[in-house]
Design a protein around this motif. Structure first.
Motif, mmCIF file in Angstrom:
data_model
loop_
_atom_site.group_PDB
_atom_site.id
_atom_site.type_symbol
_atom_site.label_atom_id
_atom_site.label_comp_id
_atom_site.label_asym_id
_atom_site.label_seq_id
_atom_site.Cartn_x
_atom_site.Cartn_y
_atom_site.Cartn_z
ATOM 1 N N GLY A 242 -6.827 6.510 -6.602
ATOM 2 C CA GLY A 242 -8.209 6.214 -6.950
ATOM 3 C C GLY A 242 -9.035 6.009 -5.696
ATOM 4 N N ASP A 243 -10.296 6.373 -5.766
ATOM 5 C CA ASP A 243 -11.173 6.241 -4.608
ATOM 6 C C ASP A 243 -11.647 4.802 -4.450
ATOM 7 O OD1 ASP A 243 -11.117 8.937 -3.805
ATOM 8 O OD2 ASP A 243 -12.585 9.471 -5.345
ATOM 9 N N THR A 244 -11.604 4.321 -3.228
ATOM 10 C CA THR A 244 -12.182 3.030 -2.874
ATOM 11 C C THR A 244 -13.084 3.260 -1.674
ATOM 12 O OG1 THR A 244 -10.544 2.343 -1.213
ATOM 13 C CG2 THR A 244 -9.967 1.996 -3.535
ATOM 14 N N ALA A 245 -13.780 2.217 -1.278
ATOM 15 C CA ALA A 245 -14.644 2.338 -0.100
ATOM 16 C C ALA A 245 -13.826 2.516 1.174
ATOM 17 C CB ALA A 245 -15.532 1.106 0.019
ATOM 18 N N TYR A 246 -12.516 2.299 1.084
ATOM 19 C CA TYR A 246 -11.674 2.298 2.277
ATOM 20 C C TYR A 246 -10.667 3.433 2.275
ATOM 21 C CZ TYR A 246 -13.631 -2.080 0.963
ATOM 22 O OH TYR A 246 -14.495 -3.024 0.498
ATOM 23 N N GLY A 247 -10.778 4.312 1.297
ATOM 24 C CA GLY A 247 -9.879 5.446 1.220
ATOM 25 C C GLY A 247 -9.373 5.637 -0.199
ATOM 26 N N ARG A 248 -8.557 6.636 -0.373
ATOM 27 C CA ARG A 248 -7.972 6.938 -1.678
ATOM 28 C C ARG A 248 -6.593 6.288 -1.728
ATOM 29 N NH1 ARG A 248 -9.348 9.838 -5.905
ATOM 30 N NH2 ARG A 248 -7.862 11.156 -7.044
ATOM 31 N N VAL A 249 -6.366 5.447 -2.742
ATOM 32 C CA VAL A 249 -5.194 4.577 -2.759
ATOM 33 C C VAL A 249 -4.405 4.762 -4.046
ATOM 34 C CG1 VAL A 249 -4.401 2.174 -2.725
ATOM 35 C CG2 VAL A 249 -6.355 2.854 -1.312
ATOM 36 N N ALA A 250 -3.084 4.777 -3.917
ATOM 37 C CA ALA A 250 -2.185 4.777 -5.067
ATOM 38 C C ALA A 250 -1.100 3.730 -4.829
ATOM 39 C CB ALA A 250 -1.544 6.142 -5.254
ATOM 40 N N THR A 251 -0.638 3.099 -5.915
ATOM 41 C CA THR A 251 0.489 2.175 -5.843
ATOM 42 C C THR A 251 1.703 2.861 -6.441
ATOM 43 O OG1 THR A 251 -1.009 0.289 -6.081
ATOM 44 C CG2 THR A 251 1.333 -0.122 -6.433
ATOM 45 N N VAL A 252 2.809 2.830 -5.696
ATOM 46 C CA VAL A 252 3.989 3.593 -6.081
ATOM 47 C C VAL A 252 5.241 2.752 -5.835
ATOM 48 C CG1 VAL A 252 2.858 5.803 -5.585
ATOM 49 C CG2 VAL A 252 4.153 4.636 -3.768
ATOM 50 N N ALA A 253 6.388 3.306 -6.199
ATOM 51 C CA ALA A 253 7.673 2.660 -5.908
ATOM 52 C C ALA A 253 8.693 3.739 -5.597
ATOM 53 C CB ALA A 253 8.137 1.818 -7.091
ATOM 54 N N ASP A 254 9.655 3.395 -4.742
ATOM 55 C CA ASP A 254 10.709 4.351 -4.425
ATOM 56 C C ASP A 254 11.769 4.315 -5.528
ATOM 57 O OD1 ASP A 254 12.487 2.221 -3.927
ATOM 58 O OD2 ASP A 254 12.244 2.329 -1.765
ATOM 59 N N PRO A 255 12.797 5.160 -5.476
ATOM 60 C CA PRO A 255 13.774 5.215 -6.564
ATOM 61 C C PRO A 255 14.498 3.904 -6.849
ATOM 62 C CG PRO A 255 13.917 7.225 -5.275
ATOM 63 C CD PRO A 255 12.982 6.309 -4.534
ATOM 64 N N GLU A 256 14.610 3.020 -5.858
ATOM 65 C CA GLU A 256 15.245 1.718 -6.109
ATOM 66 C C GLU A 256 14.250 0.656 -6.544
ATOM 67 O OE1 GLU A 256 18.287 -0.060 -3.904
ATOM 68 O OE2 GLU A 256 19.223 1.814 -3.256
ATOM 69 N N GLY A 257 12.970 1.011 -6.607
ATOM 70 C CA GLY A 257 11.972 0.084 -7.127
ATOM 71 C C GLY A 257 11.130 -0.638 -6.101
ATOM 72 N N ALA A 258 11.300 -0.343 -4.808
ATOM 73 C CA ALA A 258 10.470 -0.987 -3.786
ATOM 74 C C ALA A 258 9.037 -0.482 -3.899
ATOM 75 C CB ALA A 258 11.019 -0.690 -2.399
ATOM 76 N N ARG A 259 8.101 -1.393 -4.115
ATOM 77 C CA ARG A 259 6.697 -1.022 -4.288
ATOM 78 C C ARG A 259 5.995 -0.903 -2.940
ATOM 79 N NH1 ARG A 259 4.585 -4.005 -9.698
ATOM 80 N NH2 ARG A 259 6.605 -4.165 -10.764
ATOM 81 N N PHE A 260 5.086 0.044 -2.859
ATOM 82 C CA PHE A 260 4.233 0.177 -1.687
ATOM 83 C C PHE A 260 3.000 0.953 -2.091
ATOM 84 C CE2 PHE A 260 7.335 3.591 -1.695
ATOM 85 C CZ PHE A 260 6.660 4.732 -1.291
ATOM 86 N N CYS A 261 2.023 1.005 -1.204
ATOM 87 C CA CYS A 261 0.797 1.758 -1.480
ATOM 88 C C CYS A 261 0.705 2.936 -0.530
ATOM 89 C CB CYS A 261 -0.436 0.868 -1.318
ATOM 90 S SG CYS A 261 -0.643 -0.354 -2.624
ATOM 91 N N LEU A 262 0.095 4.001 -1.002
ATOM 92 C CA LEU A 262 -0.245 5.148 -0.178
ATOM 93 C C LEU A 262 -1.749 5.136 -0.007
ATOM 94 C CD1 LEU A 262 1.948 7.822 -1.992
ATOM 95 C CD2 LEU A 262 2.498 6.610 0.135
ATOM 96 N N ILE A 263 -2.220 5.316 1.213
ATOM 97 C CA ILE A 263 -3.655 5.348 1.453
ATOM 98 C C ILE A 263 -4.042 6.561 2.286
ATOM 99 C CG2 ILE A 263 -3.382 3.721 3.391
ATOM 100 C CD1 ILE A 263 -6.393 2.876 2.465
ATOM 101 N N GLU A 264 -5.009 7.274 1.764
ATOM 102 C CA GLU A 264 -5.623 8.398 2.481
ATOM 103 C C GLU A 264 -6.958 7.892 3.015
ATOM 104 O OE1 GLU A 264 -7.867 12.578 1.311
ATOM 105 O OE2 GLU A 264 -6.347 11.776 -0.052
#
Length: 267
Positions: A242-264
């Motif tokens: 989703g677009d924010t004022a600070y970039g395009r951000v998604a919240t995700v998790a790896d196959p074991e469930g560790a959460r992190f965000c991706l930011i463009e």
């Protein structure tokens, strides 16, 4: 996330990264070390080399020869949440660990030496959020920033920001810059006027299975493409880009469930 995030992820040289309280490393402990390396190698283009033997099976992730993160293997009997953990720089990890205890936090690991890389401890704040303390040598910090696959920002998700912020301010000497808003509970932690991390009070939106926790943002060139690639690799999309004022951000998790965000970040 505030406008501070964008300026924080750029040009973090070794001197700035050593300033006490500055996030200087991120580390992940998993059950399947080889499979996790395969996932992040495919997602971010990371290469790996062995890390300090004192940490057990552990590898350092590299981009263009620069260390950017660490991944270790949990002992089979340890059933801990799988999560990326930010490490905050310290000039003296033993003193910082004692201050953590005096301020209502706990120390679960260390302080201990990590070979020639430095000295570390892992603790939690009074709300239960886990973080690391790292007293690095000159060559063992995340010095590469601002390119795809590197940590860009660290943010604490908590029930509310004010009380837990007092803990971090006391331990690490942060200044704070709150967002003045009736319906948005956020403050930025600063060192010498430089934004280094954020605390976001999300109330009952906090995941019940996690409680308060830190989350790391990783830079990507194209958030939508990265999310699609992540899903193909067996990761999980928790919130679509989703677009924010600070970039395009998604919240995700790896196959074991560790959460992190991706930011463009904005171009």
């Amino acid at each position: 996330m505030t406008e501070a995030r964008e300026s924080a992820g750029r040009g973090g040289g070794a001197h700035a990264r050593h300033t006490p309280g500055t996030p200087c490393w991120v580390s992940l402990m998993v059950h399947g070390l080889a499979a996790t390396q395969d996932f992040y190698r495919a997602l971010f283009g990371w290469e790996f080399q062995p890390g300090p033997e004192q940490l057990g099976p552990y590898v350092r992730a590299l981009l263009d020869g620069h260390e950017v993160a660490g991944i270790g293997q949990l002992p089979p009997e340890r059933h801990l949440p799988i999560a990326w953990t930010p490490y905050l720089a310290s000039d003296d990890v033993d003193v910082t660990a004692e201050t953590v205890r005096l301020c209502g936090g706990t120390i679960g690991v260390g302080p201990l030496d990590a070979g020639e890389a430095g000295r570390l401890a892992i603790g939690s704040d009074p709300s239960g959020a886990v973080f690391g303390i790292w007293q690095p040598t000159e060559h063992h910090v995340t010095a590469l920033t601002g390119v795809s696959g590197t940590p860009a920002w660290n943010e604490l998700l908590s029930y509310e920001s004010v009380s837990v912020a007092k803990f971090y301010e006391t331990v690490f000497g942060y200044e704070e810059e709150p967002v003045v808003s009736a319906d948005f509970d956020y403050l930025t932690l600063l060192i010498e006027g430089r934004p280094v991390a954020g605390i976001h009070g999300v109330g009952n939106s906090l995941p019940r299975d996690r409680g308060p926790h830190w989350i790391t943002y990783f830079e990507v060139t194209d958030a939508d493409e990265a999310v699609e690639h992540l899903a193909d690799l067996g990761g999980h999309v928790l919130s679509s880009p989703g677009d924010t004022a600070y970039g395009r951000v998604a919240t995700v998790a790896d196959p074991e469930g560790a959460r992190f965000c991706l930011i463009e970040s904005p171009h």
